[in-house]
Scaffold this active site. Structure first.
Site, PDB file in Angstrom:
ATOM      1  N   SER A  58     -61.583   5.841  40.391  1.00 18.00           N
ATOM      2  CA  SER A  58     -60.338   5.121  40.138  1.00 18.00           C
ATOM      3  C   SER A  58     -59.526   5.047  41.415  1.00 18.00           C
ATOM      4  O   SER A  58     -59.643   5.903  42.301  1.00 18.00           O
ATOM      5  CB  SER A  58     -59.523   5.804  39.037  1.00 18.00           C
ATOM      6  OG  SER A  58     -59.154   7.110  39.440  1.00 18.00           O
ATOM      7  N   HIS A  72     -54.907  -1.844  40.928  1.00 13.09           N
ATOM      8  CA  HIS A  72     -55.469  -0.657  40.285  1.00 13.09           C
ATOM      9  C   HIS A  72     -56.859  -0.997  39.792  1.00 13.09           C
ATOM     10  O   HIS A  72     -57.107  -2.111  39.323  1.00 13.09           O
ATOM     11  CB  HIS A  72     -54.596  -0.238  39.095  1.00 13.09           C
ATOM     12  CG  HIS A  72     -55.355   0.498  38.020  1.00 13.09           C
ATOM     13  ND1 HIS A  72     -55.873  -0.135  36.899  1.00 13.09           N
ATOM     14  CD2 HIS A  72     -55.719   1.801  37.913  1.00 13.09           C
ATOM     15  CE1 HIS A  72     -56.500   0.753  36.141  1.00 13.09           C
ATOM     16  NE2 HIS A  72     -56.424   1.930  36.731  1.00 13.09           N
ATOM     17  N   ASN A  74     -60.373   1.130  37.788  1.00 11.49           N
ATOM     18  CA  ASN A  74     -60.968   2.364  37.263  1.00 11.49           C
ATOM     19  C   ASN A  74     -62.224   1.985  36.491  1.00 11.49           C
ATOM     20  O   ASN A  74     -62.181   1.105  35.632  1.00 11.49           O
ATOM     21  CB  ASN A  74     -59.975   3.088  36.339  1.00 11.49           C
ATOM     22  CG  ASN A  74     -60.651   4.182  35.520  1.00 11.49           C
ATOM     23  OD1 ASN A  74     -60.869   4.023  34.327  1.00 11.49           O
ATOM     24  ND2 ASN A  74     -60.978   5.270  36.153  1.00 11.49           N
ATOM     25  N   TYR A  75     -63.348   2.616  36.832  1.00 10.82           N
ATOM     26  CA  TYR A  75     -64.588   2.404  36.074  1.00 10.82           C
ATOM     27  C   TYR A  75     -65.183   3.763  35.757  1.00 10.82           C
ATOM     28  O   TYR A  75     -65.260   4.627  36.634  1.00 10.82           O
ATOM     29  CB  TYR A  75     -65.561   1.505  36.852  1.00 10.82           C
ATOM     30  CG  TYR A  75     -65.018   0.097  36.938  1.00 10.82           C
ATOM     31  CD1 TYR A  75     -65.041  -0.737  35.817  1.00 10.82           C
ATOM     32  CD2 TYR A  75     -64.424  -0.377  38.105  1.00 10.82           C
ATOM     33  CE1 TYR A  75     -64.495  -2.003  35.858  1.00 10.82           C
ATOM     34  CE2 TYR A  75     -63.877  -1.652  38.158  1.00 10.82           C
ATOM     35  CZ  TYR A  75     -63.914  -2.455  37.028  1.00 10.82           C
ATOM     36  OH  TYR A  75     -63.360  -3.707  37.064  1.00 10.82           O
ATOM     37  N   ARG A  76     -65.587   3.945  34.494  1.00 15.91           N
ATOM     38  CA  ARG A  76     -65.927   5.294  34.038  1.00 15.91           C
ATOM     39  C   ARG A  76     -67.038   5.276  32.984  1.00 15.91           C
ATOM     40  O   ARG A  76     -67.257   4.267  32.306  1.00 15.91           O
ATOM     41  CB  ARG A  76     -64.688   5.972  33.466  1.00 15.91           C
ATOM     42  CG  ARG A  76     -64.070   5.189  32.319  1.00 15.91           C
ATOM     43  CD  ARG A  76     -62.677   5.681  31.960  1.00 15.91           C
ATOM     44  NE  ARG A  76     -62.110   4.909  30.861  1.00 15.91           N
ATOM     45  CZ  ARG A  76     -61.419   3.788  31.015  1.00 15.91           C
ATOM     46  NH1 ARG A  76     -61.203   3.314  32.221  1.00 15.91           N
ATOM     47  NH2 ARG A  76     -60.931   3.144  29.975  1.00 15.91           N
ATOM     48  N   GLY A 225     -57.065  22.655  32.433  1.00 20.60           N
ATOM     49  CA  GLY A 225     -57.612  22.891  33.763  1.00 20.60           C
ATOM     50  C   GLY A 225     -57.693  21.656  34.632  1.00 20.60           C
ATOM     51  O   GLY A 225     -58.235  21.700  35.736  1.00 20.60           O
ATOM     52  N   SER A 226     -57.166  20.528  34.146  1.00 22.84           N
ATOM     53  CA  SER A 226     -57.234  19.296  34.935  1.00 22.84           C
ATOM     54  C   SER A 226     -56.293  19.402  36.149  1.00 22.84           C
ATOM     55  O   SER A 226     -55.321  20.152  36.149  1.00 22.84           O
ATOM     56  CB  SER A 226     -56.860  18.090  34.080  1.00 22.84           C
ATOM     57  OG  SER A 226     -55.572  18.250  33.527  1.00 22.84           O
ATOM     58  N   ARG A 227     -56.614  18.620  37.180  1.00 25.54           N
ATOM     59  CA  ARG A 227     -55.832  18.650  38.417  1.00 25.54           C
ATOM     60  C   ARG A 227     -54.700  17.623  38.315  1.00 25.54           C
ATOM     61  O   ARG A 227     -54.916  16.417  38.423  1.00 25.54           O
ATOM     62  CB  ARG A 227     -56.742  18.347  39.602  1.00 25.54           C
ATOM     63  CG  ARG A 227     -56.105  18.641  40.938  1.00 25.54           C
ATOM     64  CD  ARG A 227     -57.138  18.701  42.056  1.00 25.54           C
ATOM     65  NE  ARG A 227     -56.492  19.028  43.306  1.00 25.54           N
ATOM     66  CZ  ARG A 227     -56.058  18.101  44.180  1.00 25.54           C
ATOM     67  NH1 ARG A 227     -56.224  16.820  43.907  1.00 25.54           N
ATOM     68  NH2 ARG A 227     -55.467  18.458  45.302  1.00 25.54           N
TER      69      ARG A 227
END
Length: 268
Positions: A58, A72, A74-76, A225-227
């Protein structure tokens, strides 16, 4: 488990803030994240837990010059394992443009480039995903879109994993040709303090959407726990909110607002 790489450029000559995140993560979905996902998919969890694997790239780019739009993309890819051991997978993503001022040539170029990428796979995809983008990037409490759209899709799991992956790659490869020519065209355009002020106010709308409505941001904040710094990378370096700000009638500021309230077909 897993992790990722975040690269952020700040206070550049052209870009005030630009970031790219690449991540490959796995673990157990939190109850909050499962509930959010269950609103779109039927999941069979085990004791409230769902093993998952997610990966994606992203980026958000906020230029200094108000005549260069924010972009912007984002590919997931997402995969979950249900209680009975069966796996569900899907792809999602999109690319959208957020100009401070409307330039019709730029809007047509951006959308036509994305349409060409979609048309390689199926002519029905661009109109479907263009509308999805207009509907998704909608700031309900303002009654306006975040920008002039692009394409957006989620939960795509057919016709086959390889075919969807090929489509997603085509979309990702379209980012440079759809955006970089616009940057080169306008990066040296002169601008006034009033135009810079309008850019700051529009960025305020960008922040409102990302923190109130954006599913990716909400999912990240709900994942243990994500940043956090990487999740909030999409926010601009500077923004502004003024009480009851209304642009003058028939101004260039009013022109972009009209398009944000009533999305246009840019390719026909």
């Amino acid at each position: 488990g897993g992790g990722g790489i975040s690269c952020v450029l700040q206070d550049g000559h052209v870009f005030e803030k630009a970031g790219v995140n690449v991540s490959v993560v796995f673990g157990q979905l939190s109850a909050e994240a499962v509930q959010q996902m269950k609103s779109r998919k039927t999941l069979k969890d085990k004791d409230g837990k769902v093993p998952f694997c997610a990966m994606g790239v992203s980026s958000v780019i906020h230029p200094k010059n108000p005549h260069v739009p924010t972009v912007h993309f984002n590919y997931r890819y997402f995969e979950i394992e249900e209680a009975d051991g069966t796996k569900q997978w899907w792809f999602g993503g999109g690319t959208d443009l957020t100009p401070t001022y409307l330039n019709k040539e730029d809007a047509v170029h951006f959308h036509k480039t994305l349409k060409e990428a979609c048309d390689k796979h199926d002519p029905k995809l661009y109109p479907k995903y263009k509308k999805w983008c207009d509907d998704y990037f909608y700031i309900k409490h303002r009654g306006e879109r975040r920008g002039i759209g692009g394409i957006f899709f989620d939960d795509v799991d057919s016709p086959s994993k390889e075919e969807v992956f090929q489509f997603v790659q085509s979309c990702a490869k379209a980012i440079v040709p759809c955006y970089v020519p616009i940057v080169k065209k306008h990066r040296h355009d002169p601008f006034t303090p009033e135009e810079k002020l309008w850019q700051q106010l529009r960025r305020g709308r960008y922040v409102e959407f990302n923190l109130v409505y954006d599913r990716g941001t909400k999912f990240g904040l709900a994942t243990p726990g994500s940043r956090i710094e990487s999740i909030l990378m999409s926010l601009p370096l500077t923004a502004r909110w003024e009480y009851m700000h209304t642009p003058p009638e028939n101004s260039r500021e009013a022109e972009i607002l009209e398009v944000l309230r009533n999305p246009k077909d840019w390719v026909h």
